[in-house]
Scaffold this active site. Structure first.
Site, mmCIF file in Angstrom:
data_model
loop_
_atom_site.group_PDB
_atom_site.id
_atom_site.type_symbol
_atom_site.label_atom_id
_atom_site.label_comp_id
_atom_site.label_asym_id
_atom_site.label_seq_id
_atom_site.Cartn_x
_atom_site.Cartn_y
_atom_site.Cartn_z
ATOM 1 N N SER A 156 0.864 -1.196 0.000
ATOM 2 C CA SER A 156 0.000 0.000 0.000
ATOM 3 C C SER A 156 0.890 1.232 0.000
ATOM 4 O O SER A 156 2.081 1.148 0.332
ATOM 5 C CB SER A 156 -0.852 -0.019 1.270
ATOM 6 O OG SER A 156 -1.457 1.231 1.498
ATOM 7 N N TYR A 169 -3.431 -0.820 10.045
ATOM 8 C CA TYR A 169 -3.259 -1.028 8.603
ATOM 9 C C TYR A 169 -1.872 -0.548 8.183
ATOM 10 O O TYR A 169 -1.147 -1.243 7.450
ATOM 11 C CB TYR A 169 -4.358 -0.258 7.851
ATOM 12 C CG TYR A 169 -4.371 -0.485 6.359
ATOM 13 C CD1 TYR A 169 -5.030 -1.585 5.807
ATOM 14 C CD2 TYR A 169 -3.719 0.392 5.489
ATOM 15 C CE1 TYR A 169 -5.046 -1.795 4.433
ATOM 16 C CE2 TYR A 169 -3.734 0.183 4.121
ATOM 17 C CZ TYR A 169 -4.394 -0.910 3.597
ATOM 18 O OH TYR A 169 -4.402 -1.125 2.241
HETATM 19 P P1 NAP Z 1 -11.779 -5.652 -1.339
HETATM 20 O O1 NAP Z 1 -12.532 -5.714 -2.630
HETATM 21 O O2 NAP Z 1 -12.532 -5.362 -0.087
HETATM 22 O O3 NAP Z 1 -10.956 -7.005 -1.198
HETATM 23 C C1 NAP Z 1 -10.377 -7.415 -0.007
HETATM 24 C C2 NAP Z 1 -10.359 -8.916 0.005
HETATM 25 O O4 NAP Z 1 -9.699 -9.372 1.191
HETATM 26 C C3 NAP Z 1 -11.768 -9.477 0.015
HETATM 27 O O5 NAP Z 1 -11.844 -10.569 -0.846
HETATM 28 C C4 NAP Z 1 -11.937 -9.881 1.455
HETATM 29 O O6 NAP Z 1 -12.838 -10.925 1.663
HETATM 30 C C5 NAP Z 1 -10.522 -10.328 1.806
HETATM 31 N N1 NAP Z 1 -10.433 -10.415 3.247
HETATM 32 C C6 NAP Z 1 -10.721 -9.451 4.169
HETATM 33 N N2 NAP Z 1 -10.676 -9.975 5.397
HETATM 34 C C7 NAP Z 1 -10.378 -11.289 5.248
HETATM 35 C C8 NAP Z 1 -10.232 -12.374 6.156
HETATM 36 N N3 NAP Z 1 -10.422 -12.241 7.465
HETATM 37 N N4 NAP Z 1 -9.931 -13.588 5.656
HETATM 38 C C9 NAP Z 1 -9.771 -13.754 4.333
HETATM 39 N N5 NAP Z 1 -9.919 -12.784 3.431
HETATM 40 C C10 NAP Z 1 -10.219 -11.566 3.892
HETATM 41 O O7 NAP Z 1 -10.641 -4.551 -1.412
HETATM 42 P P2 NAP Z 1 -9.411 -4.289 -2.395
HETATM 43 O O8 NAP Z 1 -9.290 -2.815 -2.447
HETATM 44 O O9 NAP Z 1 -9.541 -5.055 -3.640
HETATM 45 O O10 NAP Z 1 -8.179 -4.814 -1.524
HETATM 46 C C11 NAP Z 1 -7.266 -5.802 -1.964
HETATM 47 C C12 NAP Z 1 -5.905 -5.528 -1.364
HETATM 48 O O11 NAP Z 1 -5.401 -4.305 -1.889
HETATM 49 C C13 NAP Z 1 -5.883 -5.382 0.148
HETATM 50 O O12 NAP Z 1 -4.724 -5.994 0.670
HETATM 51 C C14 NAP Z 1 -5.809 -3.882 0.342
HETATM 52 O O13 NAP Z 1 -5.221 -3.526 1.559
HETATM 53 C C15 NAP Z 1 -4.920 -3.510 -0.837
HETATM 54 N N6 NAP Z 1 -4.964 -2.109 -1.226
HETATM 55 C C16 NAP Z 1 -6.104 -1.564 -1.754
HETATM 56 C C17 NAP Z 1 -6.087 -0.230 -2.121
HETATM 57 C C18 NAP Z 1 -7.296 0.442 -2.712
HETATM 58 O O14 NAP Z 1 -7.231 1.659 -2.947
HETATM 59 N N7 NAP Z 1 -8.364 -0.244 -2.999
HETATM 60 C C19 NAP Z 1 -4.939 0.537 -1.949
HETATM 61 C C20 NAP Z 1 -3.806 -0.056 -1.410
HETATM 62 C C21 NAP Z 1 -3.836 -1.382 -1.058
HETATM 63 P P3 NAP Z 1 -14.276 -10.694 2.388
HETATM 64 O O15 NAP Z 1 -14.480 -9.211 2.532
HETATM 65 O O16 NAP Z 1 -15.237 -11.325 1.485
HETATM 66 O O17 NAP Z 1 -14.200 -11.379 3.695
#
Ligand code: NAP
Length: 264
Positions: A156, A169
């Site tokens: 991130s 986080y």
């Molecule tokens: P997202 O659509 O909410 O995806 C997050 C995923 O992680 C979901 O499939 C969720 O599953 C899973 N997850 C959460 N808690 C979990 C648990 N206890 N056990 C297993 N799986 C779990 O969000 P995203 O933005 O695509 O995020 C993906 C990654 O990118 C994350 O690591 C996030 O920190 C990183 N990231 C995102 C951004 C951004 O701007 N979007 C920026 C920097 C980094 P469920 O919710 O179904 O449980």
């Protein structure tokens, strides 16, 4: 004489590779899984509360192989349960994408230990556990001088910056960046490259609250040189590169995909 130099686009192919992508029901994970499958990989897509069946169905609809798995990575046993299921189905893992992640927002002085532990377990400890399981499996197939596996962690911008109201986080993603380098150092001689992608502001369910906050949304957009939020597809090229033979001499790096945010 036959030219044995690989053609550049062939280096991005993932034919006969097995990839495990965590958190692939939605967002970045679904986009990355789709990209790797389009490049020829068979994909194990993981979900937790939201199952990854739809991602798997969409991938099989274009003729690639995909299967969905469920595991709660906030439990200390979740990573092993997931890895065991994937091994039973596919026999091995060549590419691991540690994408699952969670965020809990609260002022630092009020942040509970329970929330801290939940975020650290999902975002950092499960990355440690899954990477170790995958690397052990890859090392059994390792031969000197050959590349045997890839691990890509989703970090991130808060791997570098402090953020506000997200101490767990930030700590977890800082840890992901450092763990990426630690693993890269130890596993490079065994033919495993470990890298990370640091996404900028990407429109997913994870960032819905930020997008909905008019003031924050404006402030964010003003600071992104590209002038727009990213979309999950923006991560696909970086993820494919770091998963493929095209990056065989790249390890321990954190690649920002952020519309220019970090350079500003
Ligand atoms: P997202 O659509 O909410 O995806 C997050 C995923 O992680 C979901 O499939 C969720 O599953 C899973 N997850 C959460 N808690 C979990 C648990 N206890 N056990 C297993 N799986 C779990 O969000 P995203 O933005 O695509 O995020 C993906 C990654 O990118 C994350 O690591 C996030 O920190 C990183 N990231 C995102 C951004 C951004 O701007 N979007 C920026 C920097 C980094 P469920 O919710 O179904 O449980």
């Amino acid at each position: 004489m036959e030219n044995t130099t690989p053609q550049i686009l062939d280096l991005f192919r993932l034919d006969n590779k097995i990839a495990l992508i965590t958190g692939a029901a939605t967002g970045l994970g679904a986009a990355i899984a789709t990209a790797l499958a389009q490049a020829g990989a068979s994909v194990a897509v993981h979900g937790n509360r939201r199952p990854a069946d739809e991602t798997a169905a969409s991938i099989t609809s274009f003729g690639a192989t995909a299967a969905a798995f469920q595991a709660d990575l906030s439990s200390t046993t979740g990573a092993e349960e997931l890895f065991t299921q994937v091994k039973a189905k596919f026999g091995r893992v060549d590419i691991l994408i540690n994408n699952a992640g969670t965020i809990i927002r609260n002022p630092a002085e009020d942040y509970t230990l329970e929330d801290w532990q939940q975020v650290l377990q999902v975002n950092l400890t499960s990355v440690f556990q899954l990477s170790q399981l995958a690397a052990r499996d890859m090392i059994t197939r390792s031969t000197p001088g050959q590349n045997v596996g890839k691990i890509v962690n989703i970090a991130s911008l808060l791997s570098f910056q402090g953020g506000i109201r997200v101490p767990a986080y930030t700590a977890s993603k800082g840890g992901v960046a450092q763990l990426t380098k630690a693993f890269a150092n130890e596993w490079a001689p065994k033919g495993i490259q470990v890298n990370a992608i640091a996404p900028g502001y990407i429109a997913t369910t994870n960032t819905e609250a930020l997008q909905a906050d008019e003031t924050r949304n404006r402030q964010i957009l003003e600071r992104i040189p590209a002038g727009r939020w990213g979309v999950p597809q923006d991560l696909a090229g970086a993820a494919l590169y770091l998963s493929s033979p095209a990056s065989n001499y790249v390890t321990g790096t954190i690649l920002t995909v952020d519309g220019g945010w970090m350079g500003r």
